[in-house]
Design an enzyme around this catalytic site. Structure first.
Site, PDB file in Angstrom:
ATOM      1  N   SER A  56       0.827  -1.220   0.000  1.00  0.00           N
ATOM      2  CA  SER A  56       0.000   0.000   0.000  1.00  0.00           C
ATOM      3  C   SER A  56       0.860   1.268   0.000  1.00  0.00           C
ATOM      4  CB  SER A  56      -0.976   0.009   1.175  1.00  0.00           C
ATOM      5  OG  SER A  56      -0.311  -0.217   2.394  1.00  0.00           O
ATOM      6  N   HIS A  83      -1.753  -8.873   1.928  1.00  0.00           N
ATOM      7  CA  HIS A  83      -1.453  -7.599   2.624  1.00  0.00           C
ATOM      8  C   HIS A  83      -2.598  -7.312   3.617  1.00  0.00           C
ATOM      9  CE1 HIS A  83       0.286  -3.781   3.413  1.00  0.00           C
ATOM     10  NE2 HIS A  83      -0.174  -3.084   2.394  1.00  0.00           N
ATOM     11  N   HIS A  99       6.061 -12.645   7.191  1.00  0.00           N
ATOM     12  CA  HIS A  99       6.267 -11.250   6.783  1.00  0.00           C
ATOM     13  C   HIS A  99       7.415 -11.147   5.791  1.00  0.00           C
ATOM     14  CE1 HIS A  99       6.637  -6.874   7.044  1.00  0.00           C
ATOM     15  NE2 HIS A  99       5.392  -6.928   7.453  1.00  0.00           N
ATOM     16  N   ARG A 128       3.456  -4.743  16.809  1.00  0.00           N
ATOM     17  CA  ARG A 128       2.049  -4.294  16.716  1.00  0.00           C
ATOM     18  C   ARG A 128       1.125  -5.405  17.214  1.00  0.00           C
ATOM     19  NH1 ARG A 128       1.957  -2.801  10.475  1.00  0.00           N
ATOM     20  NH2 ARG A 128       2.799  -4.928  10.477  1.00  0.00           N
ATOM     21  N   ASP A 152      -1.922  -8.397  11.698  1.00  0.00           N
ATOM     22  CA  ASP A 152      -3.272  -8.845  11.349  1.00  0.00           C
ATOM     23  C   ASP A 152      -3.721 -10.067  12.141  1.00  0.00           C
ATOM     24  OD1 ASP A 152      -3.533  -6.855   9.331  1.00  0.00           O
ATOM     25  OD2 ASP A 152      -2.208  -8.040   8.066  1.00  0.00           O
TER      26      ASP A 152
HETATM   27  N1  HAX Z   1       1.345 -19.667   5.624  1.00  0.00           N
HETATM   28  C1  HAX Z   1       1.748 -20.558   4.676  1.00  0.00           C
HETATM   29  N2  HAX Z   1       2.822 -20.380   3.896  1.00  0.00           N
HETATM   30  C2  HAX Z   1       3.557 -19.270   4.104  1.00  0.00           C
HETATM   31  C3  HAX Z   1       3.238 -18.330   5.086  1.00  0.00           C
HETATM   32  C4  HAX Z   1       2.068 -18.555   5.846  1.00  0.00           C
HETATM   33  N3  HAX Z   1       1.655 -17.683   6.778  1.00  0.00           N
HETATM   34  N4  HAX Z   1       4.150 -17.343   5.054  1.00  0.00           N
HETATM   35  C5  HAX Z   1       5.025 -17.660   4.074  1.00  0.00           C
HETATM   36  N5  HAX Z   1       4.664 -18.826   3.494  1.00  0.00           N
HETATM   37  C6  HAX Z   1       5.288 -19.491   2.358  1.00  0.00           C
HETATM   38  C7  HAX Z   1       5.257 -18.592   1.141  1.00  0.00           C
HETATM   39  O1  HAX Z   1       3.990 -18.647   0.497  1.00  0.00           O
HETATM   40  C8  HAX Z   1       6.407 -19.165   0.322  1.00  0.00           C
HETATM   41  O2  HAX Z   1       5.954 -20.355  -0.263  1.00  0.00           O
HETATM   42  P1  HAX Z   1       6.428 -20.803  -1.744  1.00  0.00           P
HETATM   43  O3  HAX Z   1       7.931 -20.913  -1.646  1.00  0.00           O
HETATM   44  O4  HAX Z   1       5.724 -22.102  -1.941  1.00  0.00           O
HETATM   45  O5  HAX Z   1       6.001 -19.717  -2.672  1.00  0.00           O
HETATM   46  C9  HAX Z   1       7.418 -19.544   1.404  1.00  0.00           C
HETATM   47  O6  HAX Z   1       6.664 -19.698   2.612  1.00  0.00           O
HETATM   48  C10 HAX Z   1       8.500 -18.498   1.645  1.00  0.00           C
HETATM   49  O7  HAX Z   1       7.871 -17.271   1.905  1.00  0.00           O
HETATM   50  P2  HAX Z   1       8.603 -16.155   2.796  1.00  0.00           P
HETATM   51  O8  HAX Z   1       9.839 -15.756   2.080  1.00  0.00           O
HETATM   52  O9  HAX Z   1       8.721 -16.625   4.200  1.00  0.00           O
HETATM   53  O10 HAX Z   1       7.519 -14.992   2.796  1.00  0.00           O
HETATM   54  P3  HAX Z   1       7.239 -13.898   1.697  1.00  0.00           P
HETATM   55  O11 HAX Z   1       8.099 -12.713   1.970  1.00  0.00           O
HETATM   56  O12 HAX Z   1       7.311 -14.466   0.326  1.00  0.00           O
HETATM   57  O13 HAX Z   1       5.712 -13.549   1.968  1.00  0.00           O
HETATM   58  C11 HAX Z   1       3.805 -12.956   3.234  1.00  0.00           C
HETATM   59  C12 HAX Z   1       5.322 -12.754   3.048  1.00  0.00           C
HETATM   60  C13 HAX Z   1       3.326 -11.975   4.269  1.00  0.00           C
HETATM   61  C14 HAX Z   1       3.098 -12.671   1.909  1.00  0.00           C
HETATM   62  C15 HAX Z   1       3.559 -14.426   3.693  1.00  0.00           C
HETATM   63  O14 HAX Z   1       4.200 -14.646   4.916  1.00  0.00           O
HETATM   64  C16 HAX Z   1       2.069 -14.763   3.825  1.00  0.00           C
HETATM   65  O15 HAX Z   1       1.462 -15.128   2.812  1.00  0.00           O
HETATM   66  N6  HAX Z   1       1.491 -14.643   5.052  1.00  0.00           N
HETATM   67  C17 HAX Z   1       0.062 -14.900   5.226  1.00  0.00           C
HETATM   68  C18 HAX Z   1      -0.749 -13.681   4.791  1.00  0.00           C
HETATM   69  C19 HAX Z   1      -0.547 -12.522   5.731  1.00  0.00           C
HETATM   70  O16 HAX Z   1      -0.607 -12.653   6.940  1.00  0.00           O
HETATM   71  N7  HAX Z   1      -0.321 -11.336   5.160  1.00  0.00           N
HETATM   72  C20 HAX Z   1      -0.164 -10.098   5.946  1.00  0.00           C
HETATM   73  C21 HAX Z   1       1.286  -9.663   6.045  1.00  0.00           C
HETATM   74  C22 HAX Z   1       1.458  -8.395   6.838  1.00  0.00           C
HETATM   75  C23 HAX Z   1       0.777  -7.253   6.182  1.00  0.00           C
HETATM   76  O17 HAX Z   1       1.104  -6.805   5.097  1.00  0.00           O
HETATM   77  N8  HAX Z   1      -0.270  -6.789   6.779  1.00  0.00           N
HETATM   78  O18 HAX Z   1      -1.084  -5.927   6.181  1.00  0.00           O
END
Ligand code: HAX
Length: 441
Positions: free
Chosen positions: A241, A271, A318, A327, A373
């Protein structure tokens, strides 16, 4: 506000002079090496944006102008008999770089109240959407309709000198922060309260008035809103964002257009939409297991099932953080003080004890700890706000503070159009074949 605006511009002029010197002496100093993997991994870890208002430390969490979340809770001015910071104070801190006095915050609260009028066509535009439209869709539609009010767009059309851009941007930023709670509350009342009128009270602070417009008057809910709107305001410049607002703003799109673009990014489940997904996930778990307080063993199994189904566990992980999000911890403290026996809130804490080990055991998730979140929804459910599809709108109202402060800085510092270079896979292969060590792509 005139005084705050003058102070802001004096700070920005000084910063601009310092940046000019820095670029003269060090403009060609390389910052870091970028690997081929990073090109395919969402630019993770590449330092490429300057954002003055906050900085994310992977271990300590977000710092606003150097202040951590616990420090903000202690040092920012509070409402009378309030125990949580007033988000207006954080806006001042992000803009000026100094902690505000109680009087500074009062000036901002009054300014926001005086700029909160919404033209009728904005509500009519939202009303044109079907009731089932997601609250974020309705929110963004309202913001887009409000763009007719942009002072920057008018000034640009009239041929403003580029040195003056920052001034109408500043005015738009304050106007937008004043107005977004009204649009958000309108969406909530339209969708969930049979179109109840906005019962605003302009003598209240920004967060308390917002809570009141949503139909909540419990003093503890007002405290929660002040905390909520403070901690969600910014998370440095690279998150979807904040980065989107920064990018779109760099094309000199006005604050309304830029903010709406950022909100579309916030509406993604990886996000900001994660806050609704967390509560949905917990409700579904409770329903499936037939209990409102699942055991840790049940949570572990449910988490494994979620992963096996190829889904993410919302609220965990994250892109930058590598420890529990402060937070999350601030909200946990709030929960322990105001609702320690609430089963939904206790479930969030049990998930916190159970889930990191399961995620860690996958061996691929870089951060198995909870983000902001993972907690926010349960606190809202406690006060009766169970309409989880609305939660990302609350996040968006708070995010306006950070991205608007940042936009004021970007225009005052004269940041140019953002335009990174892209490459094709063939281009990378050719570069490698030619001997990558000979130089950068
Ligand atoms: N559940 C399952 N799998 C997860 C995970 C979770 N909570 N977090 C990471 N992974 C997976 C990724 O999908 C990725 O899988 P692939 O290799 O198969 O693609 C792997 O673990 C490595 O990911 P990473 O390097 O640890 O994390 P990223 O930086 O790629 O992604 C995310 C960060 C926040 C998108 C990810 O942790 C996620 O999807 N979390 C769940 C959704 C979430 O809570 N989002 C909010 C984040 C905070 C925010 O922006 N708030 O607004």
């Amino acid at each position: 506000m005139i005084e705050i605006k003058k102070k802001f511009y004096a700070k920005a002029e000084q910063a601009a002079a310092e940046i000019k010197d820095l670029l003269k002496t060090n403009g060609q100093t390389p910052v870091e090496m970028v690997t081929v993997s990073q090109l395919y991994q969402g630019m993770r870890g590449i330092t490429s944006i300057v954002s003055e208002v906050s900085l994310l430390d992977p271990l300590e969490g977000i710092k606003f102008r150097g202040y951590t979340i616990p420090e903000l809770r202690e040092k920012l001015p509070k409402a009378d008999q309030g125990s949580e910071p007033l988000p207006e104070g954080l806006f001042y801190l992000m803009l000026i770089g100094e902690l505000p006095t109680q009087e500074d915050v009062k000036v901002i609260s009054e300014q926001l109240a005086s700029r909160s009028e919404i033209p009728e066509h904005v509500y009519k535009t939202i009303d044109a959407l079907p009731m089932h439209a997601h609250p974020m869709t309705q929110f963004v539609t309202g913001i887009m309709a409000l763009q007719t009010e942009s002072k920057f767009a008018k000034a640009y059309g009239a041929g403003i000198n580029k040195k003056e851009y920052w001034d109408p941007i500043f005015e738009d930023a304050v106007d937008l922060i004043a107005k977004v709670p009204y649009i958000a509350a309108y969406v909530y009342n339209r969708k969930y309260r049979n179109g109840a009128p906005l019962n605003s009270d302009k003598s209240l602070d920004w967060a308390a008035n917002f809570a009141q417009m949503l139909g909540y008057s419990d003093p503890d809910f007002l405290k929660l809103m002040r905390l909520y709107l403070t901690i969600h305001a910014d998370h440095e410049g690279g998150n979807v964002s904040a980065h989107t607002v920064h990018l779109v703003g760099s094309a000199l799109s006005d604050p309304y257009l830029s903010f709406a673009a950022g909100m579309n990014g916030l509406a993604g489940p990886l996000h900001g939409l994660a806050n609704q997904e967390v509560v949905k996930w917990i409700f579904e778990m409770q329903e499936k297991l037939g209990t409102d307080l699942p055991t840790k063993e049940q949570i572990v199994q449910y988490t494994k099932d979620t992963l096996a189904a190829g889904k993410v566990v919302p609220g965990y992980g994250h892109g930058v953080l590598r420890r529990t999000d402060p937070r999350f911890l601030a909200q946990m403290e709030f929960g322990k003080e105001y609702m320690p026996d609430d089963h939904m809130v206790q479930t969030v804490w049990n998930i916190f004890e159970a889930v990191p080990d399961v995620l860690g055991a996958t061996g691929k998730i870089k951060n198995p700890w909870p983000n902001v979140d993972a907690h926010s929804g349960a606190l809202l459910v406690h006060f009766g706000m169970k309409e989880y599809e609305f939660y990302t709108v609350l996040f968006g109202v708070s995010r306006a503070l950070g991205v608007m402060a940042n936009m004021c800085w970007s225009r005052a510092l004269g940041f140019p159009l953002e335009r990174p270079k892209s490459i094709t896979t063939n281009g990378i292969k050719e570069w490698l074949a030619a001997g990558a060590e000979q130089g950068a792509i």
